[in-house]
Motif scaffolding. Sequence first.
Motif: not given
Length: 636
Positions: A515, A517, A548, A546, A508, A510, A307, A513
């Motif tokens: 994600e 999807c 998390r 999504i 994704r 981060h 990300c 975290q």
Amino acid sequence: MALPRAVIYCRCSTEEESQTKALRKQVEESETCIREQGWVLADRYVELKSGATTRGRDEYNRLFHDLQSDKFDIIVIKSQDRLMRNVKDWYLFLDRMLSHGKRLFMYIEQKFYTADDALITGIKAILAEEYSRELSKKINNAHHSRQKNGGKVMLTSRVFGFLKMADGSVKVIEEEAEIIRKIYAYSAAGYGSRAISNIFFKQGYVKRTGNTLTAASVTRIIRNPLYKGTMIMNRLHYDFETKKTVKVPKEQWIYREGAAPAIVDRELWEQANQAMTDRAAKFHCNEDRTGDRGKGQYELSGKIVCCQCGKPYYRTRRYGYADREHPVIEWKCSTYLEKGRKPPQGSVKTRKEAGSFPRGCDSIHLHENTVLDLLERISSDYCGFKGLDKDRIVGYTDRILRNILSGTSARKALEKTEKEEQRLEAQKDVLLTKLLEGVISDKNYQKKNDALEKELYRLKVQKEGFKQNEPEIRYSQQRIERIRNRLENGGFEKAAVSAMLKDIREIRVHEWQLEICFDPLRMTDVSSDKRGHTAWMPERLSGDFILRLDYPFAPETARGRYLDRRKIMEFLRRTPSMTAGKLAEQTGRSVYMVRKRMEELSKGGYIRFNGRGGRGTWEILKELPDKEESIRDGGL
């Protein structure tokens, strides 16, 4: 009373009319119309791009979006075909315009669009679309004829190593050509695309665009026959009906030898490509992945995305100092693998770099087993495995497999022969007993015993033949055991993860975290009541589902230490008398590691023990800083 607010939309209707002068005249005519009508000019939507559809037309799409706002009351255009030539898009535009109370004025006809014009404008849109269809066919046919008959070479300005001149000829850019020759030489010598990319990155080389020479760029250069002077044309075709660029079958490609000056000789080109093919075969993968995005050798290939820089994650392996037999499998950002970490702010550059020279990436690394463990936690709910009697399923599967795999003719024949052999041996024992008891004579005994021996010998020979198939039988039994072990040791969970990964569009990454999807088209079955677990549903954002998940960082990392300290403080806040041993049980860490974290918290002034001799309670003195501040300060 406020004056009506008007906006203008101007566009070239064909590529032949896309000169700046013609477009400027259209803008002037539109603005003159607004002044003559006594309206107020609210905005301009001026588009250079031509086309039959709305794809890629940024100004039209901005206008279509603004129809829902209170920004203007009237749209001024030259004529209907300036807006679009697609029937479907035309009626979509009218529907949104009328539903939001806007009006359309065509200054060539000096009239507003009305409901009575629906039929005639629809016919105009159909005729305009048919005109665009015929024009597209003519352009495609002209391109194909020019390519087939040896017309001018079609090259874009982005082709590395070449420059197309005004007269249609192709000139070699010698500085870039030297780089290309080195790339082929490195490849022929056994270097991979990423290794070649790293060589030029360390040398500080950037392309004319200011970007580095990535591994993907190196692969495309090596695979491109243009650098040996051969151009392949007619590989792509624009389909007007589907409005998409489609691939042309290889048998319809057009090859032109000598279409461009050769930068490398044919021998070197063949050596470099053969070396790349051999490397791909050696590592059981396709090094040329430019046309196969999202597919890879591993389940997570093409799924994990950074990300910070938007680049994909690649799978890597390394060995620890203490364990040289079991590799550590990690997924790392491809930008980090090519360029490393971002330099600290204010650091002195160690080499000359272009102003737009891209920096590295500070994204986190992911342990493959950790990611798969996270996915396993949610996969049982996702696939409806929760609550199943796994032992019963394993036993049932084992029985089915044994019936199938042990039911071969060789196995059955061997078992039948062994049973017959046991029956004959029992008859011999009975016959001997009768001889000793005087029930039969020696002559009859000898006759019957010889017959039994003869039959036993035949069975023995038959049995030896069947034993030659024992490896097959043993392999079947071992195979059943392996399947059973896999089912008993995470087989269900792994199957659930594999099934769920097919529905995951991307993961994704981060700072703290992940994600997950999900593909909304595949999630329709999950959202129904059929699976009986509607309580588990990811959050839906911008058309995606999504979920998390907090990433569980290893305790030896700075983020892992911060998370451990935060957990310890939360437990102490609820139970101030909790000991290090109890904290170790709750956090899943060793007692030594918990004491180490508590010592760090005490020295930092975050907690204090009130008591002596091991008796007392813990007091929270202040809260930990936020995550990013804590990491910047080295953990505390």
